[in-house]
Design an enzyme around this catalytic site. Structure first.
Site, PDB file in Angstrom:
ATOM      1  N   ASP A 103      -5.780   2.471  -3.588  1.00 48.39           N
ATOM      2  CA  ASP A 103      -6.984   2.367  -2.771  1.00 48.39           C
ATOM      3  C   ASP A 103      -7.191   3.629  -1.924  1.00 48.39           C
ATOM      4  O   ASP A 103      -8.306   3.924  -1.516  1.00 48.39           O
ATOM      5  CB  ASP A 103      -6.982   1.102  -1.905  1.00 48.39           C
TER       6      ASP A 103
ATOM      7  N   SER B 126       0.823  -1.210   0.000  1.00 52.92           N
ATOM      8  CA  SER B 126       0.000   0.000   0.000  1.00 52.92           C
ATOM      9  C   SER B 126       0.859   1.263   0.000  1.00 52.92           C
ATOM     10  O   SER B 126       1.632   1.488  -0.905  1.00 52.92           O
ATOM     11  CB  SER B 126      -0.966  -0.035   1.182  1.00 52.92           C
TER      12      SER B 126
END
Length: 580
Positions: free
Chosen positions: A311, A149
């Site tokens: 995301d 991430s």
């Protein structure tokens, strides 16, 4: 077996490649480093496995990936996660732009196929939400995404998804880890050499049709597409921060009609070294440096950043009065989109019966106020992590209680539809651009719209600080901070009276003013949530993905000028508490 013995076992094993052994030999005299790398196995947290890429059981490498995948395979085979009458389980795999991500993805595929499990793998880097979508679209029993991430470049990670496209939650995550724990050594792991994998009938490459289907679903959640066409020349600056958002975000903006989208050139290069930023996290103001420079050159009204696995979404918005760009926190962006979605669904007659917005306990109180204003149930007491939001979507569908209309969390994550079950920067970027187009067509920017929300609902402000405490001693210190706070409940804090405390670990709620105690009715997590008077609050918890303890705070000012000061007083006191 202690850390040194496991270290020696790796050096002696025929299964460990020579490059890895050479790396281990270089730390042969460093007992502390050996202890750090081998004292435990990486554990599933909020986002699965995540850690620094080094040799060792407590690091991300092909062997920890192999072991984790064998555990996943054992779980799928034992539990019979097979649907549609197929003869074998099916797993989707994706990966991001980080170093070793594709290699780890292929390692994952090799183990699964060796265990007789069908694999569908993206041919190149793809965002997290597209993996979530693919799991559902391809009727898979699980998914694996190789990504860390927004973590630093030294890290990588391994996220596991369930059949509904959500990251696994209890009890499935615990069951997988139990399977991993029962693997004695790497000899218990099956795998295939790369040539065998690529020619195996169980290995499939995901085609362009899945990408197209995802984009179609994202575009379907638009509320006022005609406004985008009308504002096609509204300048927007976008940066994928070297990551996976580059192609899909630009595609949805183009297909929405925006003709003046400027992608930051130096950050459009998909590079796992993240050469232009210290940390590729859109929550960090520093990450906007290059994008803001370009925005001033092209007179952009909106800056959009997405993190490496696309995301998380961060924004800065033009203030026409000053000519500067205002940084939006995740809570500000979330409140803005909540108002945009709910107001337009209501106005257009698109609001379903029993509508619900789903968030977490640390969301801005402004979101709760907006939901109340539109008669939407606000589910905002749950655990932190988007998988807990996805769990509520699943619950609503199974029980028929509510209809999901929007989901968000404080850390720059939103999901505008049910096509995926993880936060999605692609859909969020599109919705933000649409909201900016509506404002542009009225001669305004999203900062004008945000100020209107402050005037209507109050000058809420939130803050998050993380204290990094790595290693064995760091973990002990994190445990001590929370244990001390649990053992010594507060009655006053930062000039506020403490009204209540919810202990998520003990499932206990206490009214501090009356002394009344009862079950909290919450899922277990090692965190404490305090409500204070005058609309203030704070929460303390260890991170599930990083060696840090996190402090969240919220407060309400009396005007735009003092809103941040109100929350700063609470956060400053939290930092003092951490130092005791």
């Amino acid at each position: 077996m202690d850390a040194k013995a496991i270290y020696e076992e790796w050096l002696a094993s025929d299964l460990i490649d020579e490059d890895t052994k050479q790396e281990l030999r270089q730390i042969s005299g460093d007992e502390k480093e050996i202890e750090e790398r081998f004292y435990e196995d990486l554990k599933f947290g909020t986002g699965g496995l995540r850690g620094a890429m080094d040799a060792g059981t407590n690091r991300m490498n092909r062997y920890t990936v192999r072991k984790a995948t064998q555990g996943l395979a054992n779980h799928l085979l034992k539990e019979g996660f097979i649907s549609d009458g197929r003869k074998c389980a099916r797993v989707a795999i994706s990966f991001d732009n980080r170093y070793n991500s594709k290699d780890f993805a292929l390692e994952t595929a090799a183990v699964l196929v060796a265990n007789g499990i069908e694999v569908h793998m993206f041919p190149n880097l793809h965002p997290t939400p597209m993996l979530s979508f693919a799991v559902r679209y391809l009727s898979c029993d699980a998914g694996v995404n190789i990504t860390a991430s927004h973590n630093p470049k030294e890290d990588n990670g391994y996220k596991v998804y369930g059949a509904d496209g959500s990251q696994v939650v209890p009890p499935q995550d615990k069951a997988i880890m139990q399977e991993v724990a029962e693997i004695g050594n790497l000899n218990d792991c099956k795998s295939l050499a790369l040539p065998e994998l690529l020619t195996n009938s169980l290995f499939h490459v995901i085609g362009q049709d899945v990408d197209d289907a995802f984009i179609k679903e994202v575009l379907s959640v638009r509320l006022q597409p005609e406004e985008c066409v009308k504002a096609k020349d509204c300048p927007i600056v976008y940066s994928p921060l070297h990551g996976t958002g580059l192609i899909p975000v630009n595609r949805v903006l183009a297909e929405s009609g925006f003709a003046s989208v400027y992608t930051v050139p130096g950050q459009a290069i998909q590079d796992g070294g993240f050469p232009t930023v210290k940390k590729p996290n859109p929550e960090n103001p520093e990450a906007f440096t290059l994008a803001e420079k370009l925005a001033k050159e092209v007179k952009a009204e909106l800056i959009i950043l997405t993190d490496p696995d696309a995301d998380r979404t961060g924004i800065r918005v033009l203030d026409r009065e000053t000519g500067e760009y205002v940084h939006f926190t995740g809570n500000m962006m979330g409140a803005l989109l909540t108002e945009y979605v709910l107001s337009n669904m209501s106005r257009l007659g698109k609001m379903p019966k029993n509508p619900a917005l789903v968030s977490t306990v640390v969301i801005s109180d402004m979101v709760r106020d907006i939901c109340k204003d539109y008669g939407v149930f606000c589910e905002a007491s749950g655990l932190i992590g988007f998988k807990n939001i996805a769990m509520k979507i699943r619950e609503y569908e199974q029980e028929g209680t509510y209809n999901y209309v929007f989901g968000l969390e404080d850390s720059d994550g939103c999901l505008p539809g049910t096509y995926a079950r993880d936060k999605d920067s692609v859909g969020t970027a599109m919705l933000l651009a649409e909201a900016a187009a509506v404002a542009h067509n009225k001669g305004l920017t999203l900062w004008d719209e945000m100020k209107r929300l402050y005037e209507k609902y109050g000058y809420y402000s939130e803050s998050l600080k993380s204290l990094k405490l790595a290693g064995i001693e760091g973990k002990k210190r994190i445990d001590e901070i929370i244990a001390n706070l649990r053992a010594n409940p507060l009655k006053e804090f930062a000039g506020h009276k403490c009204l209540s405390v919810t202990d998520y670990k003990l499932n206990k709620y206490k009214d501090i003013l009356t002394g009344e105690e009862r079950e909290a009715g919450v899922h277990s997590s090692n965190m404490l949530y305090y409500r204070l008077d005058n609309d203030a609050w704070f929460l303390v918890r260890p991170s599930g993905t990083e060696p840090t303890i996190k402090f969240y705070a919220g407060a309400k000012g009396t005007c735009l000028a003092d809103r941040d000061e109100a929350v700063k007083l609470v956060m400053d006191e939290l930092m003092k508490l951490a130092e005791r």
